[in-house]
Design a protein around this motif. Structure first.
Motif, PDB file in Angstrom:
ATOM      1  N   CYS A   1       3.364  10.387  -0.777  1.00 23.44           N
ATOM      2  CA  CYS A   1       3.857   9.043   0.060  1.00 23.44           C
ATOM      3  C   CYS A   1       4.445   8.091   1.128  1.00 23.44           C
ATOM      4  CB  CYS A   1       4.318   8.966  -1.395  1.00 23.44           C
ATOM      5  SG  CYS A   1       3.551   8.921  -2.720  1.00 23.44           S
ATOM      6  N   ILE A   2       4.741   8.868   1.361  1.00 24.48           N
ATOM      7  CA  ILE A   2       6.032   7.859   2.107  1.00 24.48           C
ATOM      8  C   ILE A   2       5.040   8.402   3.369  1.00 24.48           C
ATOM      9  CG2 ILE A   2       8.258   8.387   3.938  1.00 24.48           C
ATOM     10  CD1 ILE A   2       9.829   9.355   2.191  1.00 24.48           C
ATOM     11  N   SER A   3       4.351   9.653   4.250  1.00 27.82           N
ATOM     12  CA  SER A   3       3.390   9.240   4.636  1.00 27.82           C
ATOM     13  C   SER A   3       2.408   8.470   4.806  1.00 27.82           C
ATOM     14  CB  SER A   3       2.918  10.661   5.172  1.00 27.82           C
ATOM     15  OG  SER A   3       4.070  11.712   5.433  1.00 27.82           O
ATOM     16  N   LEU A   4       1.571   8.631   3.467  1.00 24.97           N
ATOM     17  CA  LEU A   4       0.505   7.591   3.332  1.00 24.97           C
ATOM     18  C   LEU A   4       0.904   6.241   3.487  1.00 24.97           C
ATOM     19  CD1 LEU A   4      -0.846   9.918   0.266  1.00 24.97           C
ATOM     20  CD2 LEU A   4      -2.210   9.451   3.147  1.00 24.97           C
ATOM     21  N   ARG A   5       1.506   6.206   3.036  1.00 20.45           N
ATOM     22  CA  ARG A   5       2.443   4.252   3.154  1.00 20.45           C
ATOM     23  C   ARG A   5       2.564   3.733   4.067  1.00 20.45           C
ATOM     24  NH1 ARG A   5      -0.072   2.362  -0.835  1.00 20.45           N
ATOM     25  NH2 ARG A   5       0.692   3.147  -2.659  1.00 20.45           N
ATOM     26  N   ALA A   6       2.885   5.245   4.971  1.00 23.77           N
ATOM     27  CA  ALA A   6       3.612   4.682   6.902  1.00 23.77           C
ATOM     28  C   ALA A   6       2.432   4.339   7.581  1.00 23.77           C
ATOM     29  CB  ALA A   6       4.626   5.546   7.210  1.00 23.77           C
ATOM     30  N   LEU A   7       1.762   5.363   7.344  1.00 19.80           N
ATOM     31  CA  LEU A   7      -0.076   4.779   7.941  1.00 19.80           C
ATOM     32  C   LEU A   7      -0.733   3.605   7.575  1.00 19.80           C
ATOM     33  CD1 LEU A   7      -0.496   9.086   8.007  1.00 19.80           C
ATOM     34  CD2 LEU A   7      -0.027   7.672  10.015  1.00 19.80           C
ATOM     35  N   TRP A   8      -1.161   3.612   6.309  1.00 18.04           N
ATOM     36  CA  TRP A   8      -2.343   2.696   5.603  1.00 18.04           C
ATOM     37  C   TRP A   8      -1.968   1.762   4.614  1.00 18.04           C
ATOM     38  CZ3 TRP A   8      -4.061   8.387   6.180  1.00 18.04           C
ATOM     39  CH2 TRP A   8      -4.580   8.186   7.470  1.00 18.04           C
ATOM     40  N   GLY A   9      -0.035   1.935   4.185  1.00 16.33           N
ATOM     41  CA  GLY A   9       0.528   0.493   3.625  1.00 16.33           C
ATOM     42  C   GLY A   9      -0.272   0.719   2.311  1.00 16.33           C
ATOM     43  N   ASN A  10      -0.663  -0.828   2.398  1.00 18.41           N
ATOM     44  CA  ASN A  10      -1.369  -0.797   0.459  1.00 18.41           C
ATOM     45  C   ASN A  10      -2.774  -0.604   0.585  1.00 18.41           C
ATOM     46  OD1 ASN A  10       1.373  -1.134  -0.785  1.00 18.41           O
ATOM     47  ND2 ASN A  10       1.271  -3.144  -0.311  1.00 18.41           N
ATOM     48  N   ASP A  11      -3.631  -0.176   2.253  1.00 18.74           N
ATOM     49  CA  ASP A  11      -4.826  -0.346   2.366  1.00 18.74           C
ATOM     50  C   ASP A  11      -5.579   1.324   1.341  1.00 18.74           C
ATOM     51  OD1 ASP A  11      -5.518  -2.205   3.059  1.00 18.74           O
ATOM     52  OD2 ASP A  11      -5.210  -1.295   5.214  1.00 18.74           O
ATOM     53  N   VAL A  12      -3.663   1.993   0.889  1.00 22.15           N
ATOM     54  CA  VAL A  12      -4.433   3.724   0.031  1.00 22.15           C
ATOM     55  C   VAL A  12      -3.919   3.819  -0.879  1.00 22.15           C
ATOM     56  CG1 VAL A  12      -2.210   4.719   1.466  1.00 22.15           C
ATOM     57  CG2 VAL A  12      -4.413   5.649   0.983  1.00 22.15           C
ATOM     58  N   LYS A  13      -5.234   3.737  -1.827  1.00 19.73           N
ATOM     59  CA  LYS A  13      -4.281   4.419  -3.463  1.00 19.73           C
ATOM     60  C   LYS A  13      -3.694   6.026  -3.345  1.00 19.73           C
ATOM     61  CE  LYS A  13      -5.326   0.822  -4.866  1.00 19.73           C
ATOM     62  NZ  LYS A  13      -4.355  -0.915  -5.162  1.00 19.73           N
ATOM     63  N   ILE A  14      -2.545   5.784  -3.562  1.00 15.25           N
ATOM     64  CA  ILE A  14      -2.005   7.370  -3.817  1.00 15.25           C
ATOM     65  C   ILE A  14      -1.755   7.871  -5.687  1.00 15.25           C
ATOM     66  CG2 ILE A  14       0.654   8.353  -3.517  1.00 15.25           C
ATOM     67  CD1 ILE A  14       0.845   6.467  -1.174  1.00 15.25           C
ATOM     68  N   VAL A  15      -2.682   8.566  -5.586  1.00 18.32           N
ATOM     69  CA  VAL A  15      -2.680   8.461  -7.660  1.00 18.32           C
ATOM     70  C   VAL A  15      -1.901  10.352  -7.318  1.00 18.32           C
ATOM     71  CG1 VAL A  15      -4.374   9.507  -9.138  1.00 18.32           C
ATOM     72  CG2 VAL A  15      -4.690   7.361  -7.416  1.00 18.32           C
ATOM     73  N   LEU A  16      -1.160  10.212  -8.605  1.00 16.92           N
ATOM     74  CA  LEU A  16      -0.258  11.354  -8.223  1.00 16.92           C
ATOM     75  C   LEU A  16      -1.533  12.336  -9.948  1.00 16.92           C
ATOM     76  CD1 LEU A  16       2.967  11.145  -7.413  1.00 16.92           C
ATOM     77  CD2 LEU A  16       1.315  11.755  -6.134  1.00 16.92           C
ATOM     78  N   ALA A  17      -1.556  14.112  -9.864  1.00 14.17           N
ATOM     79  CA  ALA A  17      -1.547  14.823 -11.150  1.00 14.17           C
ATOM     80  C   ALA A  17      -0.544  15.231 -11.357  1.00 14.17           C
ATOM     81  CB  ALA A  17      -2.841  15.073 -10.121  1.00 14.17           C
ATOM     82  N   GLU A  18      -0.220  15.656 -12.680  1.00  9.20           N
ATOM     83  CA  GLU A  18       0.544  16.489 -13.278  1.00  9.20           C
ATOM     84  C   GLU A  18      -0.686  16.934 -14.863  1.00  9.20           C
ATOM     85  OE1 GLU A  18       4.838  15.381 -14.064  1.00  9.20           O
ATOM     86  OE2 GLU A  18       3.815  14.248 -15.472  1.00  9.20           O
ATOM     87  N   PRO A  19      -0.727  18.048 -14.915  1.00  7.34           N
ATOM     88  CA  PRO A  19      -0.865  19.049 -16.143  1.00  7.34           C
ATOM     89  C   PRO A  19      -0.211  18.423 -17.275  1.00  7.34           C
ATOM     90  CG  PRO A  19       0.750  20.520 -14.880  1.00  7.34           C
ATOM     91  CD  PRO A  19       0.863  19.217 -13.836  1.00  7.34           C
ATOM     92  N   ALA A  20      -0.806  17.713 -18.575  1.00  4.08           N
ATOM     93  CA  ALA A  20      -0.828  17.187 -19.654  1.00  4.08           C
ATOM     94  C   ALA A  20      -0.037  17.851 -20.514  1.00  4.08           C
ATOM     95  CB  ALA A  20      -2.027  16.685 -20.301  1.00  4.08           C
ATOM     96  N   SER A  21       0.509  19.312 -20.077  1.00  6.23           N
ATOM     97  CA  SER A  21       2.162  19.924 -21.241  1.00  6.23           C
ATOM     98  C   SER A  21       3.284  19.242 -20.195  1.00  6.23           C
ATOM     99  CB  SER A  21       0.878  21.157 -21.401  1.00  6.23           C
ATOM    100  OG  SER A  21       1.075  21.535 -19.943  1.00  6.23           O
ATOM    101  N   LEU A  22       2.838  19.339 -19.079  1.00  4.09           N
ATOM    102  CA  LEU A  22       4.061  18.877 -18.036  1.00  4.09           C
ATOM    103  C   LEU A  22       3.871  17.591 -17.188  1.00  4.09           C
ATOM    104  CD1 LEU A  22       4.002  21.965 -15.559  1.00  4.09           C
ATOM    105  CD2 LEU A  22       5.279  22.350 -17.941  1.00  4.09           C
ATOM    106  N   ASP A  23       4.060  16.826 -18.454  1.00  5.17           N
ATOM    107  CA  ASP A  23       3.924  15.592 -18.537  1.00  5.17           C
ATOM    108  C   ASP A  23       5.128  14.757 -18.075  1.00  5.17           C
ATOM    109  OD1 ASP A  23       4.805  15.296 -21.140  1.00  5.17           O
ATOM    110  OD2 ASP A  23       3.629  13.699 -21.453  1.00  5.17           O
ATOM    111  N   ASP A  24       6.838  14.977 -17.329  1.00  2.00           N
ATOM    112  CA  ASP A  24       8.090  13.717 -17.321  1.00  2.00           C
ATOM    113  C   ASP A  24       7.615  13.236 -16.211  1.00  2.00           C
ATOM    114  OD1 ASP A  24       9.345  15.571 -14.241  1.00  2.00           O
ATOM    115  OD2 ASP A  24       7.653  16.911 -15.995  1.00  2.00           O
ATOM    116  N   ALA A  25       7.137  13.479 -15.310  1.00  2.00           N
ATOM    117  CA  ALA A  25       6.483  12.574 -14.130  1.00  2.00           C
ATOM    118  C   ALA A  25       5.581  10.898 -14.522  1.00  2.00           C
ATOM    119  CB  ALA A  25       5.491  12.572 -12.735  1.00  2.00           C
TER     120      ALA A  25
END
Length: 155
Positions: free
Chosen positions: A12-36
């Motif tokens: 997240c830090i690297s992508l925002r530093a390089l491309w700012g809001n021109d990139v969408k950052i989508v994180l992925a998580e198992p549905a059974s481990l959904d704390d994030a």
């Protein structure tokens, strides 16, 4: 993929530093481990539900976000999407067969979101977002055990 959040926060830090809001950052998580996912929705750091048996083929993501990684993810990620176990196994097999890369199922989570998630397709249509990058990490996998899980789920 997001478990404890170190890899996700660093990206997240690297992508925002390089491309700012021109990139969408989508994180992925198992549905059974959904704390994030639940933390992101509630806008506060949550742990696993007390009755969660932490049963996922993506065992590298069983950890929870911590106080150092949560604020970075909260502030810099655009979305967290969950996927089920079958799609994680399908994506892992896809990487093994098509890319010839021995990823662990925890890495298959991000690929599963990009390939199989209706939410991802709805929020990020290919016409508007033709380029998608997926972090493929880790090779800590028992291939025979994972193959048995794939067979049991009809993958």
């Amino acid at each position: 993929p997001v478990g404890g959040g170190g890899l996700a926060a660093g990206n997240c830090i690297s992508l925002r530093a390089l491309w700012g809001n021109d990139v969408k950052i989508v994180l992925a998580e198992p549905a059974s481990l959904d704390d994030a996912y639940r933390s992101f929705q509630a806008k506060q750091l949550l742990k696993h539900e007390p009755d969660n048996k932490l049963d996922s083929v993506a065992d590298g993501l069983k950890t929870t976000l911590g106080p150092n990684t949560w604020p970075i993810i909260r502030d810099l990620a655009d979305e967290i999407i969950t996927v089920d176990e079958r799609d994680i196994l399908r994506a892992t097999l896809l990487a093994w067969q098509r890319l010839k890369v021995c990823i662990e199922p925890s890495a298959g989570v991000g690929l599963a979101v990009a390939c199989y998630s209706p939410t991802f397709r709805e929020h990020y249509p290919v016409e508007q977002y033709p380029n998608v990058g997926v972090v493929l990490c880790g090779g800590n996998v028992d291939i025979l055990q994972t193959a048995e899980k794939m067979k049991a789920m009809g993958v």
